[in-house]
Structures are given as C-alpha cells and as structure tokens.
Design an enzyme around this catalytic site. Structure first.
Site, PDB file in Angstrom:
ATOM      1  N   ILE A   1      -9.183  -3.318  -1.421  1.00  0.00           N
ATOM      2  CA  ILE A   1      -9.099  -4.757  -1.693  1.00  0.00           C
ATOM      3  C   ILE A   1      -9.717  -5.526  -0.527  1.00  0.00           C
ATOM      4  CG2 ILE A   1      -7.573  -6.684  -2.278  1.00  0.00           C
ATOM      5  CD1 ILE A   1      -5.518  -4.649  -3.239  1.00  0.00           C
TER       6      ILE A   1
ATOM      7  N   TYR B   1      -9.979  -8.932   1.213  1.00  0.00           N
ATOM      8  CA  TYR B   1      -9.337 -10.244   1.266  1.00  0.00           C
ATOM      9  C   TYR B   1     -10.293 -11.291   1.838  1.00  0.00           C
ATOM     10  CZ  TYR B   1      -5.094  -8.172  -0.352  1.00  0.00           C
ATOM     11  OH  TYR B   1      -4.180  -7.530  -1.148  1.00  0.00           O
ATOM     12  N   PRO B   2     -10.162 -12.517   1.385  1.00  0.00           N
ATOM     13  CA  PRO B   2     -11.151 -13.536   1.761  1.00  0.00           C
ATOM     14  C   PRO B   2     -11.184 -13.817   3.262  1.00  0.00           C
ATOM     15  CG  PRO B   2      -9.290 -14.539   0.586  1.00  0.00           C
ATOM     16  CD  PRO B   2      -9.149 -13.058   0.446  1.00  0.00           C
ATOM     17  N   TRP B   3     -10.017 -13.768   3.916  1.00  0.00           N
ATOM     18  CA  TRP B   3      -9.984 -14.131   5.338  1.00  0.00           C
ATOM     19  C   TRP B   3     -10.652 -13.097   6.234  1.00  0.00           C
ATOM     20  CZ3 TRP B   3      -5.346 -13.944   2.424  1.00  0.00           C
ATOM     21  CH2 TRP B   3      -4.654 -12.742   2.488  1.00  0.00           C
TER      22      TRP B   3
ATOM     23  N   ARG C   1       3.974   1.159   1.237  1.00  0.00           N
ATOM     24  CA  ARG C   1       5.323   0.567   1.253  1.00  0.00           C
ATOM     25  C   ARG C   1       6.028   0.748   2.600  1.00  0.00           C
ATOM     26  NH1 ARG C   1       8.029   0.710  -4.533  1.00  0.00           N
ATOM     27  NH2 ARG C   1       6.221  -0.638  -4.815  1.00  0.00           N
TER      28      ARG C   1
ATOM     29  N   THR D   1       5.575  -0.688   5.658  1.00  0.00           N
ATOM     30  CA  THR D   1       5.906  -1.932   6.344  1.00  0.00           C
ATOM     31  C   THR D   1       7.026  -2.680   5.628  1.00  0.00           C
ATOM     32  OG1 THR D   1       3.571  -2.088   6.975  1.00  0.00           O
ATOM     33  CG2 THR D   1       4.924  -4.046   7.312  1.00  0.00           C
TER      34      THR D   1
ATOM     35  N   ASP E   1       0.857  -1.173   0.000  1.00  0.00           N
ATOM     36  CA  ASP E   1       0.000   0.000   0.000  1.00  0.00           C
ATOM     37  C   ASP E   1       0.913   1.248   0.000  1.00  0.00           C
ATOM     38  OD1 ASP E   1      -1.938   1.950   0.706  1.00  0.00           O
ATOM     39  OD2 ASP E   1      -3.177   0.420   1.629  1.00  0.00           O
TER      40      ASP E   1
END
Lengths: 229, 229
Positions: free
Chosen positions: B205, B207-209, B137, B139, B135
């Site tokens: 975005i 995310y599935p989790w 950068r 991290t 995102d």
C-alpha cells in the site's frame, strides 16, 4: 458594482475563503522542507494536535535524515494544545470543568513524553514545533515558553562542565499558513520561524480534514485557482 | 501471456501496488465513521504515530459529539510506536541504542499523558485506537495490551464501591486498511475492530504522505481505478 465570481454549479459565489486541498498542503510543505533542512535541520519534531498532525506527518517524509538506504525518520512527539476563546468551546476533555476554560486561554491536553527521549531528553537538540496555522500566535507562544521551561530545567540539572560540553538546544517553528496580521503573543527572536505561506490578515482558511464534501471542496479550490482568487 | 496494463506516459506497468490518495482516505474514513459512532461511540481517540496521525485527524471531523452549535471534538492522545523488524530500521531516537532494536519488536517513543485526563484517566471510557494499516497486528496488539495494563492499574486503585459504580472501560481499534492475512499477534475478542477496507494478503500500500510526486501518484491511482485494478 460587479457581482462576485460564481464558483460552483449550485451558485456559490466567491466568499474570500482560502480552500486548501490535501495536495496543496503536501506540495507547499514539500517546497518549504529544503529551507527548513538547510537552515535548521531539526532532529525532533513536536506536532501540536490536532491541527499539526497532518502537516507533521507530511513534513516528516521530506525531512528524512541521511542518504539512500540509511534514510531515517525524525522522531515526532505530539502535544495537545487548544485555544479557548469563548464560552462553549469546551471540547469534552474530562477532568477540565467548563468553567476553567472561559476567556482566551491555552488548554494543554497532552505534553511530551520525555521518558523515551534518553537521559538528557531535550538537551542539545534542534526541535521543530509544527502546527497548521499561526493566527493570533497564542498557542505557538505557549508551546515555545513551556518547552523552554522544560529545557531550562534540564540544563539546570547539569554540572557546569556538562553544560559547557553540550551543544545549544535550539527551537524553531513551522506553520503551513501564517496570517499576516498583528499577533496577540510573541515568540523570542532566537526561535527560527518558517511558514509555508503568508495569507492576508484574518484569512478564513478551510482545511481539507474539516470538509464534509472533499470532492466539492477540491473542485471549488481548483475553480478559485483558475480565476486567480 | 498479456502484458501488464500501462499506467502512465513514462511506461510504468501495473505493479500490483495499491495507491491511496488523500481524498480516497478521507472518503473511506467518512464512510466508516457512522458505523464506528453507532456501534462504539468513542469518547477518546488514541492515535498511533506517525501512521495514525492523518487518519485520526480525518476521523475526528466525522465523530464529533452532540448536535449543531454544540458539536464537540473528541480528544485525541497520540502514542508513538514503531515496529522494528530488522537491523537498520533505527529511527534515530536518541536514548535507544541501535543494538536494542534488533529482531521484531515494538519500540515505544511516546505514551499517553494521563495527567490531563482527569482523576480517573481511563476508567469508564470508550477508547478508539487509530492506525493506518493492520499488517502483522503486532503494533496494535502491543497498544491494546499496554493500554489494558494502564486500565487495570487504575481499576485496582478503586474501592469495590467505586468499581461497582463505574461503567465498563471499552477498547476498540480502527485501521484504514486491514491486510486480510494471517496475523503474528492477536487482539482479545472483547476489543471491537473496525477497518475502512480489507485488502489482499501482503498488499503493498502506497500512502500519500510518502510520495515525492503526489500529482503523479494521484494520476496513477485514478488510472488504476479506471482500469478496475
């Protein structure tokens, strides 16, 4: 004698394997989470890598602490444990000669980083150990015993007054699948145990992250469900 | 003015969000893996938790080393890094007071366990750092800088002869999604960079989790694909 059911257009017959899709796992963990929260309410997760990584990340979403805007993630620490049952299972970890890993043995590739967990890293916590499958129970038993050693060490460093003022440190286990079979190792009875589901003894479980063709895997898993297999 | 496309039977209109299914991610990682293997060939993965856990485990399957029966898993070490951009993002990690985490800051909750990586833990390795999204950068930049500090420290402990005999230590990054936008932090040019795919600036975005209803999420993701969104 009736033929085994056919599972795909390539002629694959039912082979007794359990095929788990990512969504199966997500939903199974989601279903189990309320029980874990109600009965144990962990404040630290210990993910056993690599198999525990996906379940731990899924579970974290369903175990958030607090309400509404203030919902907080439970911290996850990863540990790396591998079970080596025979010659040749060497995973390439440098610093561990292949000879050191003959026999049935747990190899530790990463442990907790206690430096980030405050001044009494494990004391008074409710720690949930997470892995994908409980097969022989060897790895889980090792993880519990080693964590308990660390906890005991930290407890021993407290004064009697501090110890009396500290809530108990509790351990629990969550596995997505428990194979319902005799175990090589045991877990102390005070350690709570949660399984997403029990499977038949010696089940062959195919996890989604091992699949070369995930769409075929899902299609066969669906077909098996339709056939009640 | 035309209405936004409708995505589900509940009347959800297209909201510009990218919905990633587990299988999307698995397939995207599988497609990217041959390039990572050909151009970098990592021998250690560093998964940034929690977002990097699922991608790292998926990627491991597609980066096995060796052929046939001898295929070996690349070791994974997990690190825990969280980006705190505002008050209230406290994740409950004890030992870190909430006040310490105001502002835009990387908080380290776990670091490498070098004790298991042999006598020269990082030297001469090809280390792949894995996360789900790039995102700002911030991290990733932190992870690279901190790893480089460890590497430099280990290099400094070698004799000149040892150093001359050691292959270079190389770092690379893999993210599933890179948001194609200006970054707050940079990464040294010698660090190779792999992204499964680039997305629009400031993409949202999903995310599935993180999904409460994974089947609805998948259905909407499919509908968006059908509509070319």
């Amino acid at each position: 004698m009736s033929a085994a059911p056919q599972l795909d257009t390539q002629g694959l017959e039912y082979d007794g394997k359990i095929r788990v899709t990512y969504n199966d796992m997500h939903i199974l963990i989601q279903k189990t989470a309320p029980r874990i929260k109600a009965e144990f309410n962990p404040d630290l997760m210990v993910a056993i890598g690599g198999g525990g990584f996906v379940p731990a990340r899924m579970l974290r979403s369903f175990l958030k602490q607090g309400d509404g805007e203030k919902r907080r993630n439970i911290p996850i620490q990863a540990i790396g444990l591998s079970l080596y049952e025979e010659v040749g299972a060497f995973d390439g970890t440098p610093g561990l000669a292949q000879e050191e890993k003959l026999g049935k043995e747990v190899v530790r590739t990463q442990w907790l980083d206690l430096s980030t967990l405050g001044s009494k890293p494990l004391i008074g916590r409710r720690i949930l150990i997470v892995d994908e499958v409980d097969d022989s129970r060897t790895t889980l038993s090792y993880a519990v015993a080693e964590l308990q050693k660390d906890i005991d060490e930290h407890l021993a460093a407290l004064t009697p007054e501090q110890r009396a003022a500290t809530p108990p440190t509790e351990l629990a286990i969550f596995v997505v699948h428990n194979k319902d079979q005799p175990k090589a190792c045991s877990i102390p009875s005070h350690v709570r145990y949660f399984a997403g589901e029990d499977t038949k003894p010696k089940s062959w479980i195919c996890y989604p992250w091992e699949q070369e063709d995930i769409l075929l895997h899902d299609a066969i898993a669906l077909k098996q469900k339709e056939l009640g297999l």
